[in-house]
Design a protein around this motif. Structure first.
Motif, PDB file in Angstrom:
ATOM      1  N   ALA A   1      -7.874   3.332 -24.628  1.00 22.57           N
ATOM      2  CA  ALA A   1      -6.842   2.314 -24.834  1.00 22.57           C
ATOM      3  C   ALA A   1      -6.210   2.545 -26.200  1.00 22.57           C
ATOM      4  O   ALA A   1      -6.907   2.631 -27.209  1.00 22.57           O
ATOM      5  CB  ALA A   1      -7.427   0.913 -24.749  1.00 22.57           C
TER       6      ALA A   1
ATOM      7  N   SER B   1     -10.554  -0.500 -21.450  1.00 23.91           N
ATOM      8  CA  SER B   1      -9.517  -1.317 -20.817  1.00 23.91           C
ATOM      9  C   SER B   1      -9.803  -2.797 -20.988  1.00 23.91           C
ATOM     10  O   SER B   1      -8.879  -3.603 -21.169  1.00 23.91           O
ATOM     11  CB  SER B   1      -9.420  -0.980 -19.321  1.00 23.91           C
ATOM     12  OG  SER B   1      -8.885   0.317 -19.126  1.00 23.91           O
TER      13      SER B   1
ATOM     14  N   ASP C   1      -8.815  -3.732 -24.358  1.00 23.45           N
ATOM     15  CA  ASP C   1      -7.358  -3.675 -24.446  1.00 23.45           C
ATOM     16  C   ASP C   1      -6.727  -4.995 -24.011  1.00 23.45           C
ATOM     17  O   ASP C   1      -5.936  -5.602 -24.741  1.00 23.45           O
ATOM     18  CB  ASP C   1      -6.847  -2.523 -23.580  1.00 23.45           C
ATOM     19  CG  ASP C   1      -5.344  -2.303 -23.701  1.00 23.45           C
ATOM     20  OD1 ASP C   1      -4.758  -2.694 -24.726  1.00 23.45           O
ATOM     21  OD2 ASP C   1      -4.766  -1.727 -22.767  1.00 23.45           O
TER      22      ASP C   1
ATOM     23  N   SER D   1      -2.675   2.496 -19.551  1.00 24.51           N
ATOM     24  CA  SER D   1      -3.115   1.092 -19.574  1.00 24.51           C
ATOM     25  C   SER D   1      -3.461   0.615 -18.169  1.00 24.51           C
ATOM     26  O   SER D   1      -2.791   0.960 -17.197  1.00 24.51           O
ATOM     27  CB  SER D   1      -2.009   0.201 -20.153  1.00 24.51           C
ATOM     28  OG  SER D   1      -1.765   0.529 -21.494  1.00 24.51           O
TER      29      SER D   1
END
Length: 299
Positions: A123, A172, A175, A99
Motif C-alpha cells: 500500500a 490493504s 491502507d 489499492s
C-alpha cells in the motif's frame, strides 16, 4: 538515494499511470535495470528516455525480471493482465501495489501461489512526486523471506518502507484504515472552515488554529490506543456525556448558521449510542465499541 543492492536487481513495473511512472523512475534513478509495460505504450516513452526497456507484451515484461511490481487501477485489472500468463509467473516475486481490500489481497496471494509466484501485497501512502524520497511511506505484507530478499530494492521507492507481517491482507487493511483517519481529519477541517466562513473568516486564517488542535489530538492517540488494547476507558479529561453536550452545541451552531449539520449529527449519534450502552461516564475512546458493531446493529 543509493541502492544497497550490489547487483542492482532488475525490476519490471506494470502499469504506467502517474504512480507507476513514479515507481519506475525511482528504480531507474537507483540504477536498477527497469522494464516497463502499459496498455498504452506511449506512457512509457519518457521512461525509455531515462533508460527503461519497454516490453512488447505484458508476458515479456514479467519474464524480464525476477521482481515484478504491479500498480494498476484495481485487483480485477491485475488478474485480467496476469491470469493468461500461466507459467511465466513461476519463480517471480510479485509485488502488488494496487489499492484494494484485505480479502482481495489474500485471494491474490493464493492465486499467485498456484502459479508458482511469491506474492507481496503493498500500500502506497504517498503521492507520485514523493516516490523515491524520505516522504514516501509504503507498507508491505506477505512472506518475510521475500520482503527481506528485496527490501533494499523496494527502498528505492521511499525511505518509509515498512514490513507489517506475514498476513497478505495487512497492507490493504492498514491502507483503508488510514484513509478513514485522513478523511475524518479533513472533513472536520472542512466543517470548521464552513462555520468560521459565516463570519467572513477565510480558510487560510482558520488553518493554523485548526492545525494546533490537530496536533493536540495527535498527541492523544497513543493514550487512546493503550485504552483500546486494555479495554479500559478512564475519563482522564472529560466524560463521554460531557462530550455529548459539546456535540449538541456544534449541531445547533451549524443549523443556526445554515451550515450542514450532517457530520456533527452523525458523530453525536455514535456518542448517544455509547451513552445508552452505559459508557457515559467513560472517556471518549469508549466509542470504539460502536465502530466494532456491524452497520445497523444497535445495543
Amino acid at each position: 538515494m543509493q541502492s544497497r543492492d550490489a547487483d542492482h536487481t532488475p525490476v519490471t513495473v506494470i502499469g504506467l499511470g502517474l504512480m507507476g511512472q513514479a515507481l519506475a523512475g525511482a528504480f531507474l534513478r537507483d540504477g536498477h535495470p527497469t522494464t516497463v509495460w502499459n496498455r498504452t505504450a506511449a506512457k512509457g516513452e519518457s521512461l525509455v528516455a531515462q533508460g527503461a526497456t519497454l516490453a512488447a507484451s505484458v508476458g515479456d515484461a514479467v519474464a524480464a525480471s525476477p521482481l515484478v511490481v504491479v500498480c494498476v487501477s484495481n485487483y480485477e485489472a491485475v488478474h485480467e493482465l496476469l491470469d493468461p500468463l500461466g507459467e511465466v509467473l513461476d519463480g517471480r516475486i510479485l509485488v502488488n501495489l494496487t489499492s484494494g481490500t484485505s480479502r482481495a489481497a489474500r485471494d491474490s496471494a493464493e492465486w499467485a501461489s498456484r502459479r508458482g509466484s511469491t506474492y507481496l501485497d503493498g500500500a502506497i501512502m504517498a503521492i507520485p512526486p514523493a516516490i523515491g524520497t524520505a516522504d514516501a511511506a509504503i507498507l508491505y505484507s506477505g512472506p518475510r523471506s521475500a520482503f527481506d530478499a528485496h527490501e533494499s530494492t523496494l527502498r528505492s521507492l521511499g525511505a518509509g518502507t515498512t514490513y507489517l507481517g506475514a498476513d497478505h491482507g495487512l497492507s490493504s487493511l492498514y491502507d483503508v484504515a488510514l484513509l478513514g483517519v485522513m478523511w475524518s481529519v479533513l472533513n472536520g477541517f472542512l466543517q470548521g472552515a464552513a462555520l468560521v466562513g459565516t463570519a467572513d473568516v477565510d480558510a487560510a486564517t482558520f488553518a493554523p488554529v485548526a492545525n494546533t488542535v490537530i496536533g493536540t489530538v495527535t498527541e492523544w492517540v497513543p493514550g487512546y490506543a493503550r485504552q483500546i488494547d486494555e479495554g479500559r476507558f478512564p475519563a482522564l479529561d472529560s466524560t463521554l456525556a460531557t462530550h455529548v453536550g459539546a456535540m449538541e452545541h456544534l449541531v445547533h451552531e451549524s443549523e443556526s448558521l445554515g451550515v450542514s449539520a450532517d457530520l456533527p449529527r452523525f458523530i453525536k449519534a455514535l456518542a448517544d449510542r455509547a451513552v445508552a450502552d452505559g459508557d457515559g461516564g467513560n472517556g471518549y475512546a469508549a466509542i470504539i465499541e460502536q465502530f466494532r458493531k456491524p452497520s445497523g446493529v444497535r445495543g
